[in-house]
Design an enzyme around this catalytic site. Structure first.
Site, short mmCIF file in Angstrom:
data_model
loop_
_atom_site.label_atom_id
_atom_site.label_comp_id
_atom_site.label_asym_id
_atom_site.label_seq_id
_atom_site.Cartn_x
_atom_site.Cartn_y
_atom_site.Cartn_z
N HIS A 1 17.37 11.64 -10.43
CA HIS A 1 15.96 12.07 -10.40
C HIS A 1 15.78 13.18 -9.38
CE1 HIS A 1 14.80 9.84 -6.68
NE2 HIS A 1 15.69 8.97 -7.10
N GLU B 1 10.65 9.26 -10.66
CA GLU B 1 11.31 8.01 -10.30
C GLU B 1 10.63 7.33 -9.12
OE1 GLU B 1 14.22 5.15 -8.64
OE2 GLU B 1 13.26 6.82 -7.60
N GLU B 2 10.16 8.12 -8.17
CA GLU B 2 9.55 7.53 -6.97
C GLU B 2 8.11 7.09 -7.23
OE1 GLU B 2 11.44 6.78 -4.74
OE2 GLU B 2 12.99 8.28 -4.41
N ASP C 1 12.62 14.11 -8.18
CA ASP C 1 11.44 13.96 -7.34
C ASP C 1 11.83 13.21 -6.07
OD1 ASP C 1 11.90 11.60 -8.85
OD2 ASP C 1 9.89 10.89 -8.37
N THR D 1 -14.69 -13.96 11.12
CA THR D 1 -14.81 -15.40 10.84
C THR D 1 -15.24 -15.65 9.40
OG1 THR D 1 -17.06 -15.32 11.70
CG2 THR D 1 -15.32 -15.99 13.23
#
Lengths: 522, 522
Positions: B143, B211-212, B145, B375
């Site tokens: 890839h 891919e990323e 990227d 809370t």
């Protein structure tokens, strides 16, 4: 005072192991008639002549609503820097109104805002109305700042335009929390002046502008002024909470405390990929979840050994107090929006809320918390939980039990990770004597205005300024709410019912009249 | 292939209950000598003549590093919209380079990005180099990227300027993940051309640009092209993972799968204040923590009954595979940054990572997750956990065990809250046959280039495209990493060692030569 039964007369100062109600009994002291503005009161106490005041409140109601409209129009949001000028503007509005009514008013600076030194904290508006040494002096507290509000948060109307519907619901940010109650005191002064009725007490006002953002600087201010501006106070009245329901007024004499804890578990030096490391390294999140599962069970039982032993036992007398309170399981289900209450009846539900401790797990810092899926093994996770405390739980005792137990449970896991448990903050519980003249005066006023005995309630949450006033002045503190349970303080569509505002103004005034009449108690 | 012992010859198709190694045995099939470019190979197989190619790689190393420098300078960050033009520019760079080397190249559009329809997905760059029906055809994937990178994230150098230090560490985003390996294939072509060595195989390239960011659209593309552009592929090689350590090359033949689950517990209609409701209502967070504490213990043992019965038993033969692997407990501690490993030795650690399932709790959505104290009682909380799966865990079987168990544990709590458990996504485990000629070719190449037998490894994580290629092409898939364990892919200061890049280029080329030589297996 049907909720408080005659009891053996022992000193009212609370001691560990003392029975629940004994703290509220009155010690024997000589009865000394005191001069009221109606003349010396005799043993057969007269009801104050409230009709002219009540009539004036009714006659001035549109003026009072207009006062609230002007106040709501000022977006005095203390949490947002860009609104600080509006908070200051609101302080000036109160100052001008009080001066016009003849009060001595001062704006007291609190200095720079810690952590935001480019901002001045809004001033505390203090005022005195009346200075007659023969009258009692009542110190009243309220706040003039509000929560943030945006139309798009779900408001049906403009949040900073008071909008009244056909049922008399007055919508607007701050209407019930806490501009309505604050202005109630101003309305009381105005109605007395217009009706030509002598004001029954000396009134001291303490109106702050940072309540919704932690009351920065207020504790020190109250302690400093307790021997100065506030030194004459005979009792304190705070109107900043709510009725238990919508129909019946209440007086509030107790609050739970809160100890807030962090459990931190750490292991690897950085977050790990669960594909690469899953199964080969001790995971902090696994350990934390195991330890947190040992804190409380699904029925709300706190599992920390010894903790419940600190709690003042319930007596039969105390149990009997809960039966008359105007509250139903349907009220609980309505406020939950679900039928997920733990207990089968209102008595146990209210006791669980008011006089027993509870433990809630709030969340985890450092773990994956977004929507979607992320296959991270967090390197360090911090679990947050708090214990609501009640008499006679002293914070150091609670802390020791928590710390020892959490560490012991972690040790059982045989993990190589590291655990640390610490207290983030604590706030003590508060229980006042509802047999004090401050409460009996308010009870009579409520009956006079609403025709019913008010409920004597506690609150499950904390209002820290209550304890501060009690500790700083050493005087009895009364919580006298104006709004109702459906007012949606802090939420969208906050409102105050016209009835609660107008009859509430009468309540505050009548309270001051009965205060002038009540014989001394503790 | 010392790690793979001769075994009984049964079909390699995996069946439940089949022993671990039997899936990797070769079924009996006639040996058919095939023509290599060196001529017909005979039974005594010759090592390919690699010297001229190796020498050319050394001679061209500065050119190859310059190619990497140009590629790193293009910030082809797929996750950031504003960098989409750079991702496209990177596709064009690859296209131009491949064309200049004589390959047929196409940019294949994938359409609009789902959920971001204003963005075109970056194209898949497909290429063919060589079209000789007498040669094997290898499909390689990578890839182009990269992950995001900002200097202020902790980079010592500019992330998009390749910076080489005195130890030959070449720093830059994408250097190791995955521009270095992708360019390795281009370098191999160039070195063959320059050295005048005939290219040993037909090469098909599939280089993607998302891919990323989840490989959007790629699965469908691969399946569609498996009978078209990729139809001639005899085997697949992916270079997008890492050596187990820093010194020894490895071939990767297995990946764990991942089943990702959500447990949602809900009760009240909105978040509650713990002061008001603590103790009186069932808290979803309490229930969730209890249920999650029953999933896995601190030693990593999955507590879901029946789950471990799905796992292929470890045989003595398999155990013996782990002893020679170049890995130490110090390697584990170094990568953890702590000595919090569960197991006492490398064998059990690697098996825990590669061939046993693991369960990790990732976090909780809907609870308080910020620093500080709040809370709140969250109204709805969603716990996230995943199980890394291994042979022979089939996803539906795992899901059923998980769902039944989680529901049973919740039922034990007697809570009035509502629980739902669901699968967010699953990805199947993958195990290839390392006895296939694809692996034996790579093993010989690694020994030729690095002088050592490569480690035969699996990975604990998943690389989904691996399974996609196997399923779409029906061919053996090999993971042949170029980078080392210290390359810090996805982190600041990502790097690729000069040695790994240059010797790695030799490895990829040598692998193609041995591929041409290896007799057919499965």
């Amino acid at each position: 005072m049907p909720l408080l039964l005659p009891l053996r007369r022992i000193p009212s100062f609370a001691k560990p192991g003392q029975s629940f109600l004994s703290r509220f009994t009155t010690p024997p002291r000589p009865y000394v008639p005191r001069r009221s503005f109606y003349g010396y009161i005799c043993d057969t106490k007269m009801a104050p002549q409230l009709e002219p005041f009540f009539k004036q409140v009714d006659d001035s109601s549109e003026t009072f609503i207009d006062r609230l409209r002007k106040a709501v129009a000022i977006p005095s949001i203390s949490a947002q820097d860009e609104n600080r000028k509006d908070v200051v503007r609101m302080a000036q509005f109160l100052t001008d109104e009080l001066k016009a009514l003849g009060a001595e008013v001062e704006q007291r600076p609190l200095g720079k805002q810690p952590g935001k030194e480019h901002l001045e904290l809004p001033p505390v508006v203090v005022a005195r109305y009346g200075n007659d040494p023969n009258k009692r002096t009542i110190l009243v507290y309220g706040h003039y700042d509000v929560q943030p509000a945006l139309k798009e948060d779900g408001w049906a109307t403009e949040p900073f335009e008071l909008t009244i519907d056909e049922k008399g619901r007055m919508y607007g940010r701050g209407s019930t929390d806490d501009k309505g109650p604050v202005l109630g005191w101003l309305n009381v002064i105005e109605a007395h002046k217009k009706a030509g009725v002598e004001f029954p007490v000396n009134l001291l006002c303490c109106f702050e502008g940072m309540e919704e953002y932690g009351s920065e600087g207020l504790d020190d201010f109250i302690h400093a002024e307790s021997k100065k501006f506030f030194k004459d106070a005979d009792a304190v009245c705070i109107s900043d909470n709510y009725w238990l329901g919508t129909e019946k007024p209440c007086l509030t004499y107790g609050l739970r405390g809160c100890n807030y804890y962090s459990i931190s578990v750490s292991g690897p030096a950085q977050d790990l990929h669960s594909g690469v490391f899953g199964g080969s390294a001790h995971e902090p999140m696994t350990d934390l979840v195991h330890v947190m599962s040992k804190l409380v069970d699904s029925q709300g039982n706190i599992l920390i050994p010894g903790l419940m032993d600190l709690v003042e036992p319930v007596t039969e007398e105390e149990k009997s107090l809960y039966g008359n309170i105007s509250y139903t399981m349907e009220n609980l289900h309505e406020s939950l929006g679900a039928e997920t209450g733990i207990h089968p009846n209102k008595e146990r539900t209210l006791m669980a809320r008011w006089r027993f401790p509870s433990l809630s797990i709030h969340g985890i810092e450092g773990a994956f918390s977004a929507p979607g899926a992320k296959t991270v093994i967090p390197a360090k996770v911090i679990g947050k939980f708090s214990i609501r405390t009640v008499p006679n739980m002293e914070s150091p005792d609670v802390n020791k039990l928590v710390f020892d137990y959490v560490k012991a449970e972690f040790a059982k896991l045989n993990s190589k990770n590291t655990l640390d448990v610490s207290l983030q903050h604590d706030g003590k519980w508060w229980v006042a004597s509802p047999k004090h003249w401050n409460f009996s005066a308010a009870s009579k006023a409520a009956k006079q205005v609403f025709g019913v005995e008010p409920d004597m309630t506690r609150e499950g949450g904390s209002i820290p300024v209550t304890l501060t006033f009690e500790q700083a002045t050493g005087k009895n503190v009364l919580l006298l709410p104006m709004g109702s349970s459906t007012d949606a303080a802090h939420s969208a569509n906050e409102k105050l019912d016209r009835r609660n505002y107008i009859e509430g103004t009468k309540l505050l005034g009548a309270y001051l009249h009965y205060v002038a009449e009540e014989p001394a108690t503790a």
